[in-house]
Design a protein around this motif. Structure first.
Motif, PDB file in Angstrom:
ATOM      1  N   GLU A 185      -3.615  10.041   4.433  1.00  0.00           N
ATOM      2  CA  GLU A 185      -3.635   8.937   3.474  1.00  0.00           C
ATOM      3  C   GLU A 185      -3.214   7.627   4.142  1.00  0.00           C
ATOM      4  O   GLU A 185      -3.768   6.569   3.870  1.00  0.00           O
ATOM      5  CB  GLU A 185      -2.730   9.259   2.289  1.00  0.00           C
ATOM      6  CG  GLU A 185      -3.171   8.599   1.002  1.00  0.00           C
ATOM      7  CD  GLU A 185      -2.191   8.849  -0.134  1.00  0.00           C
ATOM      8  OE1 GLU A 185      -1.912   7.895  -0.874  1.00  0.00           O
ATOM      9  OE2 GLU A 185      -1.704   9.985  -0.268  1.00  0.00           O
ATOM     10  N   GLU A 208      -0.982  15.690   5.888  1.00  0.00           N
ATOM     11  CA  GLU A 208      -1.652  15.241   4.657  1.00  0.00           C
ATOM     12  C   GLU A 208      -1.221  13.825   4.297  1.00  0.00           C
ATOM     13  O   GLU A 208      -2.024  13.008   3.849  1.00  0.00           O
ATOM     14  CB  GLU A 208      -1.347  16.198   3.499  1.00  0.00           C
ATOM     15  CG  GLU A 208      -2.115  17.505   3.598  1.00  0.00           C
ATOM     16  CD  GLU A 208      -1.779  18.459   2.455  1.00  0.00           C
ATOM     17  OE1 GLU A 208      -1.697  18.017   1.293  1.00  0.00           O
ATOM     18  OE2 GLU A 208      -1.573  19.654   2.751  1.00  0.00           O
ATOM     19  N   ARG A 228       0.872  -1.172   0.000  1.00  0.00           N
ATOM     20  CA  ARG A 228       0.000   0.000   0.000  1.00  0.00           C
ATOM     21  C   ARG A 228       0.908   1.221   0.000  1.00  0.00           C
ATOM     22  O   ARG A 228       1.597   1.482   0.982  1.00  0.00           O
ATOM     23  CB  ARG A 228      -0.904  -0.023   1.235  1.00  0.00           C
ATOM     24  CG  ARG A 228      -1.731  -1.312   1.256  1.00  0.00           C
ATOM     25  CD  ARG A 228      -2.689  -1.387   2.382  1.00  0.00           C
ATOM     26  NE  ARG A 228      -3.280  -2.722   2.459  1.00  0.00           N
ATOM     27  CZ  ARG A 228      -4.170  -3.091   3.366  1.00  0.00           C
ATOM     28  NH1 ARG A 228      -4.576  -2.216   4.270  1.00  0.00           N
ATOM     29  NH2 ARG A 228      -4.659  -4.314   3.368  1.00  0.00           N
ATOM     30  N   VAL A 249       1.979   5.147  -0.260  1.00  0.00           N
ATOM     31  CA  VAL A 249       1.498   6.476   0.115  1.00  0.00           C
ATOM     32  C   VAL A 249       2.502   7.523  -0.382  1.00  0.00           C
ATOM     33  O   VAL A 249       3.703   7.373  -0.190  1.00  0.00           O
ATOM     34  CB  VAL A 249       1.341   6.555   1.654  1.00  0.00           C
ATOM     35  CG1 VAL A 249       1.100   7.980   2.103  1.00  0.00           C
ATOM     36  CG2 VAL A 249       0.215   5.650   2.114  1.00  0.00           C
ATOM     37  N   ASP A 250       1.978   8.565  -1.021  1.00  0.00           N
ATOM     38  CA  ASP A 250       2.815   9.663  -1.505  1.00  0.00           C
ATOM     39  C   ASP A 250       3.235  10.527  -0.315  1.00  0.00           C
ATOM     40  O   ASP A 250       2.397  11.154   0.327  1.00  0.00           O
ATOM     41  CB  ASP A 250       1.989  10.478  -2.517  1.00  0.00           C
ATOM     42  CG  ASP A 250       2.713  11.739  -2.959  1.00  0.00           C
ATOM     43  OD1 ASP A 250       3.910  11.897  -2.629  1.00  0.00           O
ATOM     44  OD2 ASP A 250       2.073  12.567  -3.636  1.00  0.00           O
TER      45      ASP A 250
END
Ligand code: ADP
Ligand code: C5P
Ligand code: MG
Length: 207
Positions: free
Chosen positions: A206, A202, A192, A194-195
């Motif tokens: 996510e 932020e 999974r 995530v940026d």
């Protein structure tokens, strides 16, 4: 090798990370990503909100290296060179740390592990079916951003490896040894991603 990696994933892909493991085994999330990507930062936030035990293998190694002696000196040298330490000792440390936190029914965020194939092989050998690996959380951001963050962290971290020369070596090690591990798990749909280029909160939203 493919089978070895697969064997470490002896868990239902659909089970929720937060769910207690019916088997009473600890459930584990591997948190991976380049140096300075924000693994530790995000893990700390997860721990604030959820009942996870956070273990950073880098932190465990730094603690161990502070004890000095032959092993401590060797660890220090390897870390200052931006290379990876030998896996047998590392997984021993990790397993002991997991036991100290309470083995059964615990949920662990293992930050910075596994970093190469040898790490995986040794996990399989020393832990294997004794724990359930849920998924891999990949904290992803560009090298430029990681470098900027590491140099900034280096102003205060006191870490011997947060300097420009070692940072470049750590990037090399990451690309050569650790990225292939993430890519393999990706193919298995266990990652999974995530940026992590955005501000901490932020990114955490996510996560
Ligand atoms: P890692 O554990 O992956 O090496 P850290 O969590 O220690 O990375 O983060 C590296 C540095 O970048 C730290 O100084 C941290 O405060 C900072 N940092 C982490 N996430 C972010 C973010 N999303 N935006 C800006 N700085 C960040
Ligand atoms: O994860 P972190 O950036 O704190 O790791 C610091 C150093 O610890 C790495 O650059 C590497 O030398 C060592 N390490 C390792 N094997 C791991 C995790 C960390 O050799 N699985
Ligand atoms: Mg860290």
């Amino acid at each position: 090798d493919e089978n070895k990696i697969k064997n470490t994933m002896g868990c239902g892909k659909s089970s929720a990370a937060g769910a207690a493991t019916p088997s009473g085994k600890p459930s584990v999330v591997f948190v991976l990503g380049g140096p300075g990507s924000g693994k530790g930062t995000q893990c700390a936030k997860i721990v604030d909100e959820f009942k996870y035990a956070h273990l950073s293998t880098g932190d465990l190694l730094r603690e161990e290296s502070k004890k000095g002696g032959e092993l401590g000196d060797k660890l220090k040298k390897t870390m200052e060179a931006g290379e990876l330490v030998s896996s047998a000792m590392l997984v021993e440390l990790l397993k002991k740390a997991m036991k100290d936190r309470g083995w059964e029914k615990s949920k662990f965020l293992l930050d910075g592990f596994p970093r190469n194939q040898e790490n995986i092989d040794e996990w399989e050998k020393q832990i294997g079916k004794e724990a359930d690996i849920k998924f891999i959380l990949h904290i992803d951001v560009s090298k430029d951003v990681m470098k900027e963050r590491l140099l900034k962290r280096g102003e205060e971290s006191g870490r011997a490896d947060d300097n420009e020369e070692t940072i470049l070596k750590r990037f090399e090690t990451f690309e050569k040894e650790s990225l292939p591990i993430i890519q393999f798990y990706e193919k298995k749909k266990l990652v999974r991603k995530v940026d992590s280029s955005k501000p901490v909160d932020e990114v955490y939203a996510e996560v």
